[in-house]
Motif scaffolding. Sequence first.
Motif, PDB file in Angstrom:
ATOM      1  N   LEU A   1       0.830  -1.200   0.000  1.00  0.00           N
ATOM      2  CA  LEU A   1       0.000   0.000   0.000  1.00  0.00           C
ATOM      3  C   LEU A   1       0.866   1.252   0.000  1.00  0.00           C
ATOM      4  CD1 LEU A   1      -3.142   0.750   0.555  1.00  0.00           C
ATOM      5  CD2 LEU A   1      -2.300   1.307   2.825  1.00  0.00           C
ATOM      6  N   ASN A   2       1.901   1.221   0.844  1.00  0.00           N
ATOM      7  CA  ASN A   2       2.808   2.356   0.952  1.00  0.00           C
ATOM      8  C   ASN A   2       3.507   2.594  -0.383  1.00  0.00           C
ATOM      9  OD1 ASN A   2       4.453   4.263   2.661  1.00  0.00           O
ATOM     10  ND2 ASN A   2       6.057   2.961   1.798  1.00  0.00           N
ATOM     11  N   TYR A   3       3.869   1.489  -1.065  1.00  0.00           N
ATOM     12  CA  TYR A   3       4.507   1.620  -2.372  1.00  0.00           C
ATOM     13  C   TYR A   3       3.544   2.260  -3.366  1.00  0.00           C
ATOM     14  CZ  TYR A   3       6.765   0.506  -6.743  1.00  0.00           C
ATOM     15  OH  TYR A   3       7.332   0.613  -7.962  1.00  0.00           O
ATOM     16  N   LEU A   4       2.306   1.801  -3.352  1.00  0.00           N
ATOM     17  CA  LEU A   4       1.330   2.314  -4.316  1.00  0.00           C
ATOM     18  C   LEU A   4       1.018   3.781  -4.061  1.00  0.00           C
ATOM     19  CD1 LEU A   4      -1.107  -0.706  -4.607  1.00  0.00           C
ATOM     20  CD2 LEU A   4       0.630   0.053  -6.221  1.00  0.00           C
ATOM     21  N   ILE A   5       0.942   4.155  -2.790  1.00  0.00           N
ATOM     22  CA  ILE A   5       0.585   5.543  -2.486  1.00  0.00           C
ATOM     23  C   ILE A   5       1.791   6.473  -2.662  1.00  0.00           C
ATOM     24  CG2 ILE A   5      -0.146   7.116  -0.658  1.00  0.00           C
ATOM     25  CD1 ILE A   5      -1.936   4.979   0.422  1.00  0.00           C
ATOM     26  N   TYR A   6       2.959   6.054  -2.146  1.00  0.00           N
ATOM     27  CA  TYR A   6       4.110   6.945  -2.115  1.00  0.00           C
ATOM     28  C   TYR A   6       5.268   6.537  -3.023  1.00  0.00           C
ATOM     29  CZ  TYR A   6       3.119  10.648   1.078  1.00  0.00           C
ATOM     30  OH  TYR A   6       2.630  11.786   1.610  1.00  0.00           O
TER      31      TYR A   6
END
Lengths: 203, 432
Positions: B188-193
């Motif tokens: 999720l963190n990769y996709l968002i940031y």
Amino acid sequence: MDQREIGAPGVSVGAVDSTGERRSGIVGRADLWLERIGSTILTSLFLVMTAVGFIQVVCRYFLEFPLYWSEELIRYLFVWITFLGAGVATAQNLHIEIDILSTILAKKPPKRRERIDRTFRIISAFLLLIFLGYYAYLAGDFLWKIHHLKQTSTAMEVNMLWPMSAILVGGLLMFFHYLARIIRDLKANSDVDAGGLKERREG
Amino acid sequence: MSWLLLWILLFFSFCFLRIPIALGMGMAAAIVMAFTAIPHGLFPSVSFASLDQFPFLAIPFFLYSGDLMVRGKISEVLLGFTESIVGRIRGSLGATVVIGSMLFGTISGSSVATVSAIGTVAMPELLRGGYDRRYATALISASGFLGILIPPSVPGIIYAITAGLSVADVWISTVGAGFLVGGGYILLNYLIYGRRLPRNRVPFVGSEYMRGIGRKFREAIWGILMPLIIFGGVYGGICTPTEAGAVAVAYGVVIVAIGLRNEPNRLKNFLGLTRKTAINNAAICIILAFAMVSGRMIVVLRIPENLTAFITQYTTSPVVFLLIVNGLLLILGCIMETNTSILITAPILVPVAKSFGIDPVHFGAVLLLNLEIGMITPPFAANLFVGCRIGNISMDQVIRPLLSFFVVLIPVLMIITYVPSISLFLVHLLAR
């Protein structure tokens, strides 16, 4: 699992008024004194318990010399620590509570809030006194029966009164600390009332 | 059934009056027992017998070792170690927080302590790395409970004993959930940031990379070693969880002794820490004593049987039952503290779950994950509260970025609920 140390909403950490003039009077002084003795014994027993726990492991696995008494001793110490600690937690207002009330009251003016808060505290302490008094009575009754049975523990062969009296001591300690608190709160309430009257008269 | 409702009603009204949870439970039980003619003589004997159990001793030991390790200031070195491994991935700062929280939570055993320790170190780094303050707060708060899902954990001990299971089984059953949530967060963190950040242009040199890990590992080894000792001890069949706890305490004492060797008043500090742990332990364990009295009452009144009969009137499908339970637990988790929720729900729901053919160990994994999610669901979310204080923003600002974490949490909860093998395969592999 331990939310209390930080004082999250929903898990209250009461203001610890452990010293100072609020503990004046005989009951107040006894309250403070019992809290200090209680927490000293508590800390020492806790250290003994962990030490015996470690010695047990060392003896069993490294020296291959299992102790027959250690497990029982640790269990009884644990019971004592829990009930003694419950007494100390009562004195320091560190029991785990659900603090919905202060969230609801958060928007009220502080003076009013404190008043409602204290009233609730007196009501709850009153209920608790009834329950804890009854619990201590039940514990005493139970211990009396155990005393007549002359039961001894399986490993250390001590009289079962030794470990079991923790429940009576814990019940009485909590009872006393709540009693001291209710007296303190009632006094604070009447002080506020007197102050209020004085203000009104002057105004 | 009506007695159960009366008991719950009484308990919640006592809680509202701010009566301590432990005593509120005892009072509610005393009143219901008076109505149903169950002798009150149970009170002292059951409250003694319920604490007089060796497995429970793991609770004070792990609380103590956790407090000691937190005092040993390991959060920085653990984050450094994690960073040396995942540092090259885009969005690595977020991933570092997730994995670092997992490690720290495993060692400290407290999700609130994790949020505050990791948050204090990681928050400035995240802000410097260009992360949004609201998102960073949500990330730190949401990662706080990951370590609780990896053994050792106190809620696991409490569930295991109230449900009559082995502590080792229950501990290992939530590991799958922990890794799924952690992996989900990182993704999720990769996709968002991470996706938006520029690639790391420095060419990758394998030996340099490994040397970096080795250097950081040497710093962090004292922290990482502790869970490994416990793991090896318990799942290698060498010692019981309680004995592993005693070893962990001894280990923690050594770590603190080394960490504090240059500080003044070290003995006083050490005793103060011990007293804090002892009171903390009593506050948790006194709830056990009175919860067990309530538990006995629930058994004598045959409440689980009646509840099963009541539910099977409407549905006989375990799928629907688990869905209802999940809904109920999510709500309860928002209001109640984790250990208490386990003590209230486990004696009632575990027998019902068994009659629906659900493995109690699997049920425990569902319950524990669910209640840990409650740590970040407002209004009463301990993790979130601490996180907001570290992030220095108000709770309502965090809600929106926090919702994106539920995109991970709710599907994982559903997977854990309906794919029992994720929770059970490690149990079968290691513990039996």
